[in-house]
Design a protein around this motif. Structure first.
Motif, PDB file in Angstrom:
ATOM      1  N   ARG A 128       2.140   0.753   5.617  1.00  0.00           N
ATOM      2  CA  ARG A 128       1.743  -0.595   6.024  1.00  0.00           C
ATOM      3  C   ARG A 128       0.301  -0.830   5.618  1.00  0.00           C
ATOM      4  O   ARG A 128      -0.547   0.055   5.742  1.00  0.00           O
ATOM      5  CB  ARG A 128       1.878  -0.775   7.532  1.00  0.00           C
ATOM      6  N   ALA A 129       0.024  -2.010   5.132  1.00  0.00           N
ATOM      7  CA  ALA A 129      -1.330  -2.361   4.715  1.00  0.00           C
ATOM      8  C   ALA A 129      -2.213  -2.605   5.928  1.00  0.00           C
ATOM      9  O   ALA A 129      -1.775  -3.155   6.924  1.00  0.00           O
ATOM     10  CB  ALA A 129      -1.304  -3.609   3.835  1.00  0.00           C
ATOM     11  N   MET A 155       0.844  -1.168   0.000  1.00  0.00           N
ATOM     12  CA  MET A 155       0.000   0.000   0.000  1.00  0.00           C
ATOM     13  C   MET A 155       0.897   1.242   0.000  1.00  0.00           C
ATOM     14  O   MET A 155       2.029   1.179   0.443  1.00  0.00           O
ATOM     15  CB  MET A 155      -0.901   0.024   1.231  1.00  0.00           C
ATOM     16  N   GLY A 173      -3.756   1.410  -3.110  1.00  0.00           N
ATOM     17  CA  GLY A 173      -2.895   0.314  -3.525  1.00  0.00           C
ATOM     18  C   GLY A 173      -1.613   0.811  -4.173  1.00  0.00           C
ATOM     19  O   GLY A 173      -1.572   1.884  -4.786  1.00  0.00           O
ATOM     20  N   GLY A 181      -4.784  -4.696   6.144  1.00  0.00           N
ATOM     21  CA  GLY A 181      -5.502  -5.776   5.478  1.00  0.00           C
ATOM     22  C   GLY A 181      -4.836  -6.081   4.154  1.00  0.00           C
ATOM     23  O   GLY A 181      -3.628  -5.941   4.000  1.00  0.00           O
ATOM     24  N   SER A 182      -5.646  -6.458   3.178  1.00  0.00           N
ATOM     25  CA  SER A 182      -5.081  -6.827   1.872  1.00  0.00           C
ATOM     26  C   SER A 182      -4.835  -5.595   1.005  1.00  0.00           C
ATOM     27  O   SER A 182      -5.435  -4.544   1.207  1.00  0.00           O
ATOM     28  CB  SER A 182      -6.011  -7.814   1.157  1.00  0.00           C
ATOM     29  N   GLU A 183      -3.944  -5.765   0.048  1.00  0.00           N
ATOM     30  CA  GLU A 183      -3.592  -4.703  -0.902  1.00  0.00           C
ATOM     31  C   GLU A 183      -4.831  -4.264  -1.683  1.00  0.00           C
ATOM     32  O   GLU A 183      -5.572  -5.094  -2.205  1.00  0.00           O
ATOM     33  CB  GLU A 183      -2.516  -5.227  -1.864  1.00  0.00           C
ATOM     34  N   LEU A 184      -5.061  -2.976  -1.762  1.00  0.00           N
ATOM     35  CA  LEU A 184      -6.195  -2.438  -2.522  1.00  0.00           C
ATOM     36  C   LEU A 184      -5.854  -2.461  -4.003  1.00  0.00           C
ATOM     37  O   LEU A 184      -4.843  -1.899  -4.424  1.00  0.00           O
ATOM     38  CB  LEU A 184      -6.506  -1.013  -2.070  1.00  0.00           C
ATOM     39  N   ARG A 185      -6.665  -3.142  -4.779  1.00  0.00           N
ATOM     40  CA  ARG A 185      -6.446  -3.252  -6.222  1.00  0.00           C
ATOM     41  C   ARG A 185      -7.708  -2.830  -6.952  1.00  0.00           C
ATOM     42  O   ARG A 185      -8.816  -3.108  -6.500  1.00  0.00           O
ATOM     43  CB  ARG A 185      -6.142  -4.701  -6.627  1.00  0.00           C
TER      44      ARG A 185
END
Length: 111
Positions: free
Chosen positions: A67-68, A1, A14, A70-74
Protein backbone atom coordinates in the motif's frame (compact mmCIF):
# COMPACT_ATOMS: atom_id res chain seq x y z
CA UNK A 1 4.24 0.87 -4.57
CA UNK A 2 6.27 -2.30 -4.05
CA UNK A 3 8.66 -3.62 -1.43
CA UNK A 4 11.96 -5.00 -2.66
CA UNK A 5 13.42 -7.52 -0.26
CA UNK A 6 16.93 -8.96 -0.16
CA UNK A 7 19.25 -10.37 2.50
CA UNK A 8 19.84 -6.87 3.91
CA UNK A 9 16.18 -5.93 4.37
CA UNK A 10 13.11 -4.53 2.65
CA UNK A 11 12.75 -1.25 0.78
CA UNK A 12 9.47 0.44 -0.16
CA UNK A 13 9.84 1.98 -3.62
CA UNK A 14 7.80 2.82 -6.68
CA UNK A 15 6.23 0.05 -8.73
CA UNK A 16 8.03 1.05 -11.95
CA UNK A 17 11.40 1.17 -10.15
CA UNK A 18 10.84 -2.26 -8.57
CA UNK A 19 9.75 -3.77 -11.88
CA UNK A 20 12.80 -2.30 -13.66
CA UNK A 21 15.10 -3.75 -11.00
CA UNK A 22 13.55 -7.19 -11.46
CA UNK A 23 14.04 -6.96 -15.24
CA UNK A 24 17.68 -5.97 -14.79
CA UNK A 25 18.28 -8.61 -12.10
CA UNK A 26 16.84 -11.32 -14.36
CA UNK A 27 19.03 -10.27 -17.28
CA UNK A 28 22.09 -10.25 -15.02
CA UNK A 29 21.18 -13.64 -13.53
CA UNK A 30 20.98 -15.17 -17.00
CA UNK A 31 24.47 -13.84 -17.80
CA UNK A 32 25.89 -14.86 -14.40
CA UNK A 33 26.75 -11.24 -13.68
CA UNK A 34 26.04 -8.75 -10.93
CA UNK A 35 25.51 -5.01 -10.84
CA UNK A 36 25.38 -2.32 -8.19
CA UNK A 37 22.14 -0.32 -8.17
CA UNK A 38 21.15 2.86 -6.38
CA UNK A 39 17.43 3.50 -5.89
CA UNK A 40 15.15 5.75 -3.89
CA UNK A 41 12.95 4.23 -1.17
CA UNK A 42 10.57 5.46 1.49
CA UNK A 43 11.70 4.71 5.05
CA UNK A 44 9.37 3.91 7.99
CA UNK A 45 8.91 7.60 8.78
CA UNK A 46 7.84 8.41 5.20
CA UNK A 47 11.15 10.08 4.29
CA UNK A 48 12.73 9.34 0.90
CA UNK A 49 16.21 7.86 1.23
CA UNK A 50 18.50 5.91 -1.09
CA UNK A 51 19.56 2.26 -0.99
CA UNK A 52 22.49 0.68 -2.79
CA UNK A 53 22.83 -3.05 -3.26
CA UNK A 54 23.96 -5.79 -5.62
CA UNK A 55 21.53 -7.54 -7.92
CA UNK A 56 21.98 -10.42 -10.34
CA UNK A 57 23.85 -13.69 -10.09
CA UNK A 58 23.56 -15.38 -6.68
CA UNK A 59 21.80 -12.32 -5.19
CA UNK A 60 18.20 -13.14 -4.48
CA UNK A 61 15.60 -10.39 -4.39
CA UNK A 62 11.83 -10.38 -4.35
CA UNK A 63 9.15 -7.76 -4.86
CA UNK A 64 5.78 -7.60 -3.15
CA UNK A 65 2.94 -5.16 -3.80
CA UNK A 66 2.46 -2.71 -0.93
CA UNK A 67 0.00 0.00 0.00
CA UNK A 68 1.25 3.46 -0.84
CA UNK A 69 2.04 5.86 1.97
CA UNK A 70 1.08 8.86 -0.11
CA UNK A 71 1.83 9.21 -3.80
CA UNK A 72 3.67 6.67 -5.94
CA UNK A 73 7.45 7.12 -5.77
CA UNK A 74 8.80 7.82 -9.25
CA UNK A 75 12.28 8.50 -10.54
CA UNK A 76 12.00 8.32 -14.34
CA UNK A 77 15.75 8.61 -15.00
CA UNK A 78 16.52 5.66 -12.71
CA UNK A 79 13.71 3.60 -14.24
CA UNK A 80 14.96 4.37 -17.74
CA UNK A 81 18.57 3.57 -16.81
CA UNK A 82 17.66 0.21 -15.23
CA UNK A 83 15.54 -0.82 -18.23
CA UNK A 84 18.25 0.23 -20.69
CA UNK A 85 20.87 -1.77 -18.78
CA UNK A 86 18.53 -4.77 -18.69
CA UNK A 87 18.14 -4.67 -22.47
CA UNK A 88 21.88 -4.27 -23.04
CA UNK A 89 22.68 -7.09 -20.61
CA UNK A 90 20.14 -9.40 -22.21
CA UNK A 91 22.08 -9.15 -25.46
CA UNK A 92 19.98 -6.87 -27.60
CA UNK A 93 21.81 -6.48 -30.89
CA UNK A 94 21.98 -2.98 -32.26
CA UNK A 95 22.26 -3.12 -36.04
CA UNK A 96 24.64 -0.67 -37.64
CA UNK A 97 24.92 -0.10 -41.40
CA UNK A 98 28.07 -1.47 -42.99
CA UNK A 99 29.84 -0.33 -46.10
CA UNK A 100 29.61 -2.69 -49.02
CA UNK A 101 33.11 -3.72 -50.13
CA UNK A 102 34.21 -2.88 -53.65
CA UNK A 103 34.83 -6.25 -55.30
CA UNK A 104 35.72 -4.71 -58.66
CA UNK A 105 39.33 -3.93 -57.69
CA UNK A 106 41.87 -6.38 -56.44
CA UNK A 107 45.34 -6.01 -55.00
CA UNK A 108 48.14 -7.44 -57.10
CA UNK A 109 49.64 -10.67 -55.83
CA UNK A 110 52.26 -13.14 -56.94
CA UNK A 111 51.98 -16.90 -57.18
Amino acid sequence: MKKISNAAGSYLTGTAIADAIMEYATALWNQRRVAFVDIPFVNGQGVIERAQFLIGWANQIATVSARAIGSELREPETERHLRTEAKLTAGVIIARPVETPDYTTFDAYEL
